[in-house]
Design an enzyme around this catalytic site. Structure first.
Site, PDB file in Angstrom:
ATOM      1  N   HIS A  68       0.886  -1.169   0.000  1.00  0.00           N
ATOM      2  CA  HIS A  68       0.000   0.000   0.000  1.00  0.00           C
ATOM      3  C   HIS A  68       0.925   1.220   0.000  1.00  0.00           C
ATOM      4  CE1 HIS A  68      -2.620   3.017   1.961  1.00  0.00           C
ATOM      5  NE2 HIS A  68      -3.649   2.268   1.615  1.00  0.00           N
ATOM      6  N   ASP A 128       3.157  -4.207   8.260  1.00  0.00           N
ATOM      7  CA  ASP A 128       1.989  -3.361   8.050  1.00  0.00           C
ATOM      8  C   ASP A 128       0.771  -4.249   8.294  1.00  0.00           C
ATOM      9  OD1 ASP A 128      -0.220  -2.063   7.065  1.00  0.00           O
ATOM     10  OD2 ASP A 128       0.634  -1.616   5.098  1.00  0.00           O
ATOM     11  N   GLN A 130      -4.390  -4.655   7.250  1.00  0.00           N
ATOM     12  CA  GLN A 130      -5.376  -5.638   6.785  1.00  0.00           C
ATOM     13  C   GLN A 130      -5.283  -6.961   7.547  1.00  0.00           C
ATOM     14  OE1 GLN A 130      -7.792  -4.992   4.722  1.00  0.00           O
ATOM     15  NE2 GLN A 130      -7.056  -2.982   4.068  1.00  0.00           N
ATOM     16  N   LYS A 133     -10.292  -0.317  10.806  1.00  0.00           N
ATOM     17  CA  LYS A 133     -10.418  -1.564  10.037  1.00  0.00           C
ATOM     18  C   LYS A 133     -10.683  -2.738  10.978  1.00  0.00           C
ATOM     19  CE  LYS A 133      -7.268   0.110   6.471  1.00  0.00           C
ATOM     20  NZ  LYS A 133      -7.973   0.370   5.220  1.00  0.00           N
ATOM     21  N   CYS A 150      -4.865   2.196  -3.669  1.00  0.00           N
ATOM     22  CA  CYS A 150      -3.702   2.814  -3.012  1.00  0.00           C
ATOM     23  C   CYS A 150      -2.446   1.986  -3.243  1.00  0.00           C
ATOM     24  CB  CYS A 150      -3.917   3.019  -1.509  1.00  0.00           C
ATOM     25  SG  CYS A 150      -5.150   4.241  -1.138  1.00  0.00           S
TER      26      CYS A 150
HETATM   27  N1  PMP Z   1      -1.634  -0.478   4.710  1.00  0.00           N
HETATM   28  C1  PMP Z   1      -2.603  -1.237   4.187  1.00  0.00           C
HETATM   29  C2  PMP Z   1      -2.286  -2.619   3.722  1.00  0.00           C
HETATM   30  C3  PMP Z   1      -3.901  -0.725   4.103  1.00  0.00           C
HETATM   31  O1  PMP Z   1      -4.877  -1.460   3.580  1.00  0.00           O
HETATM   32  C4  PMP Z   1      -4.161   0.584   4.573  1.00  0.00           C
HETATM   33  C5  PMP Z   1      -5.544   1.189   4.462  1.00  0.00           C
HETATM   34  N2  PMP Z   1      -6.182   1.004   3.236  1.00  0.00           N
HETATM   35  C6  PMP Z   1      -3.101   1.315   5.122  1.00  0.00           C
HETATM   36  C7  PMP Z   1      -1.857   0.751   5.174  1.00  0.00           C
HETATM   37  C8  PMP Z   1      -3.307   2.689   5.649  1.00  0.00           C
HETATM   38  O2  PMP Z   1      -4.193   2.665   6.727  1.00  0.00           O
HETATM   39  P1  PMP Z   1      -4.817   4.029   7.279  1.00  0.00           P
HETATM   40  O3  PMP Z   1      -5.393   4.724   6.075  1.00  0.00           O
HETATM   41  O4  PMP Z   1      -5.870   3.580   8.229  1.00  0.00           O
HETATM   42  O5  PMP Z   1      -3.718   4.792   7.915  1.00  0.00           O
END
Ligand code: PMP
Length: 410
Positions: free
Chosen positions: A127, A204, A207, A230, A368
């Site tokens: 991401h 990270d 998910q 999440k 993203c």
């Molecule tokens: N890493 C991953 C794998 C994600 O799916 C996300 C959110 N889509 C993020 C980082 C970023 O999370 P946040 O927008 O809640 O900071």
């Protein structure tokens, strides 16, 4: 669909989420955008309302009843999260605004320790939050960013990971679960390999956190980052878990109130963890809400939840494979929660729009993860993502809506 819902009472679970009984243009809401954010159970909504109704005050500084009560609830939430991920000590849980800020804290700290000749490793699955942070930290410090490739299935090439690791590798960062493809990485194995060359390891967990138990001590990593929203909690709150010996020695992130020990006009020393990394008035209500989410989630049977989610994904995948003109993006053997796909001849945004008209909420776009989309030679995908409260009937609704989309767009 046959088979029923087995050990998990999904109807009872759904009843705890007020938003799930909503209709969209007269159609029952089918919420399949859970990888973007999950819905919130009444227990979390109540915790937020209770806080603002009965105990709102600033924490750690008051000489009065409300401040004591707010501090107690805020710190209890930290304890809940620490237990949830099996942290060795509750001070290892640092409140952040989310995964993104948690990763930025690590990149900011490490960025000050990196220099030319050092290497940082990420994967093709990242991401943007776990890519751009490291890309920029490397640009600032002169370190090299190595990107571990994946196979066409979306599975990480572990041999390439081995080849890229060296004595120069200072940090290895990878997602627990890919938000775009659903790939579950072998995080314990990757951590073990990275630790063998003395690298720090950041997972990270954005998910990964809501799909099965996370035990940070068992994984063996140095950092695990995740977001409350999440995990059935509020937005604007998340956590950086890190090993105490690392968090208390790395350079600090923001400076200001809460995080200091002694201050003169020209000098300052830093307080102990967790305050050391929590400058300013925190998101008190958010932390309490996240604690409530974790307490709520922990009371459920993790195995039953996992089994249910896997059943949803398997059922959706089976229908996708049988769907003429559908291409699944991400077919790794170990997947959770996500079905990314393309409909032949149709733009994902149009598919999303037609599904929305039928009450079916999915994500469309680059997820993203622009470099990952380019890796597949596609501009983006349509993505249905599942959570514990979704049903097999909702998967049927998704595919009924997709049949309509196909008729309209093909
Ligand atoms: N890493 C991953 C794998 C994600 O799916 C996300 C959110 N889509 C993020 C980082 C970023 O999370 P946040 O927008 O809640 O900071």
């Amino acid at each position: 669909p046959n088979g029923g819902e087995m050990s998990l009472d999904v109807a009872a679970l759904r009843a705890q989420f007020p938003i799930l009984s909503k209709t969209v243009d007269g159609k029952p809401l089918v919420y399949l955008d859970n990888a973007a954010t999950t819905q919130k159970p009444q227990a979390v909504i109540d915790a937020l309302v209770d806080f603002y109704t009965g105990t709102n005050a600033n924490v750690h500084r008051g000489a009065h009843h409300l401040s004591d009560e707010a501090t107690r609830r805020y710190e209890n939430a930290r304890t809940s999260v620490a237990k949830f991920i099996n942290a060795k000590a509750r001070e290892e849980v640092i409140w952040t605004s989310g995964t993104t800020e948690a990763i930025n804290i690590v990149a900011n700290g490490l960025g000050q320790l990196l220099s030319e000749g050092d290497e940082v490793m990420v994967t093709e699955l990242e991401h943007h939050a776990n890519l751009v942070t490291w890309q920029q930290a490397c640009r600032r410090s002169g370190a090299t960013l190595n990107v571990v490739p994946i196979f066409d299935s979306g599975e990480l090439d572990v041999d390439a990971f081995d080849r890229l690791l060296s004595e120069n590798t200072k940090l290895v960062a990878f997602p627990h679960v890919s938000n775009a493809l659903g790939t579950v990485n072998p995080i314990k194995l990757l951590t073990e390999k990275a630790k063998a060359v003395g690298a720090w390891v950041l997972v990270d967990g954005a998910q990964g956190i809501a799909h099965g138990g996370v035990d940070v001590q068992d994984i063996g990593c140095d950092f695990y980052a995740f977001s409350g929203h999440k995990l059935f909690g509020p937005t604007g709150i998340g956590c950086l878990w890190g090993k105490k010996e690392v968090l208390e020695t790395w350079p600090v992130w923001q400076v200001g109130g809460e995080m200091i020990k002694d201050v003169t006009y020209h000098e300052a020393t830093w307080g102990a963890l967790p305050n050391r990394l929590e400058a300013g008035t925190p998101n008190i209500a958010g932390a309490i809400g996240m604690g409530a989410a974790v307490d709520w989630f922990s009371a459920l049977d993790v195995n039953a939840l996992h089994e249910h989610e896997q059943k949803l994904l398997a059922y959706a995948t089976e229908q996708a494979e049988a769907f003429d003109g559908m291409r699944i993006i991400g077919t790794a053997p170990n997947k959770v929660g996500v079905l990314s796909f393309l409909l032949e001849g149709a733009h994902p945004a149009d598919v999303g729009f037609i599904l929305d008209r039928q009450g079916v909420a999915i994500r469309t776009g680059d997820n993203c993860a622009q470099p990952l989309m380019k890796r597949f030679g596609i501009p983006g995908t349509a993505r249905a993502s599942f959570s514990i409260y979704n049903t097999l009937e909702e998967v049927d609704s998704l595919f009924a809506a997709l049949k309509k989309a196909k008729m309209m767009l093909a």
